[in-house]
Design a protein around this motif. Sequence first.
Motif, PDB file in Angstrom:
ATOM      1  N   PRO A  23       0.715  -1.463  -0.466  1.00  0.00           N
ATOM      2  CA  PRO A  23      -0.330  -0.134   0.092  1.00  0.00           C
ATOM      3  C   PRO A  23       0.491   1.519  -0.071  1.00  0.00           C
ATOM      4  CG  PRO A  23      -0.640  -1.827   1.445  1.00  0.00           C
ATOM      5  CD  PRO A  23       0.403  -1.718   1.350  1.00  0.00           C
ATOM      6  N   ALA A  24       1.666   1.058   0.336  1.00  0.00           N
ATOM      7  CA  ALA A  24       2.270   2.938   1.220  1.00  0.00           C
ATOM      8  C   ALA A  24       3.163   2.769  -0.318  1.00  0.00           C
ATOM      9  CB  ALA A  24       4.190   1.956   1.584  1.00  0.00           C
ATOM     10  N   SER A  25       2.963   1.703  -1.928  1.00  0.00           N
ATOM     11  CA  SER A  25       3.919   2.471  -3.004  1.00  0.00           C
ATOM     12  C   SER A  25       3.234   2.793  -3.671  1.00  0.00           C
ATOM     13  CB  SER A  25       4.445   0.926  -3.814  1.00  0.00           C
ATOM     14  OG  SER A  25       2.997  -0.129  -4.255  1.00  0.00           O
ATOM     15  N   ARG A  26       1.818   2.844  -3.651  1.00  0.00           N
ATOM     16  CA  ARG A  26       1.160   3.643  -3.724  1.00  0.00           C
ATOM     17  C   ARG A  26       0.713   5.688  -3.156  1.00  0.00           C
ATOM     18  NH1 ARG A  26      -4.189   5.139  -2.814  1.00  0.00           N
ATOM     19  NH2 ARG A  26      -4.515   5.699  -5.081  1.00  0.00           N
ATOM     20  N   LYS A  27       1.751   5.584  -2.291  1.00  0.00           N
ATOM     21  CA  LYS A  27       1.535   7.214  -1.604  1.00  0.00           C
ATOM     22  C   LYS A  27       1.863   8.154  -2.624  1.00  0.00           C
ATOM     23  CE  LYS A  27       3.088   9.326   2.736  1.00  0.00           C
ATOM     24  NZ  LYS A  27       4.720   9.344   3.279  1.00  0.00           N
ATOM     25  N   GLY A  28       1.076   9.283  -2.611  1.00  0.00           N
ATOM     26  CA  GLY A  28       1.188  10.317  -3.718  1.00  0.00           C
ATOM     27  C   GLY A  28       0.840  10.106  -4.548  1.00  0.00           C
TER      28      GLY A  28
END
Length: 99
Positions: A23-28
Amino acid sequence: MSGIAVGLKKGFLVEKRKLAPRPASRKGKLGKHTKFVREVVREIAGYSPLERRCIELLRNGRDKRCLKLCKKRLGTHKRAKSKREQCAVFLRTTQRKAK
């Protein structure tokens, strides 16, 4: 290479696992709903005084002055550059519509 004991590719040969994206990879990343809400707010609220002044400076070809103004108001060079670019994009789109 076969599974040799030493060197860069040493050890037992294994296949790299395909992991699901975290999930952190789609941050921003900008979502559809957020984009829509921002467009509606921009349409209703219009541009801030800083943005209006910046657009006016860009119309007159004063790019550097616009950058200096944005930098003073926003605090960092990076934010100032992105704000100037936003204003420049707005100017380009309005000039295209006018033609």
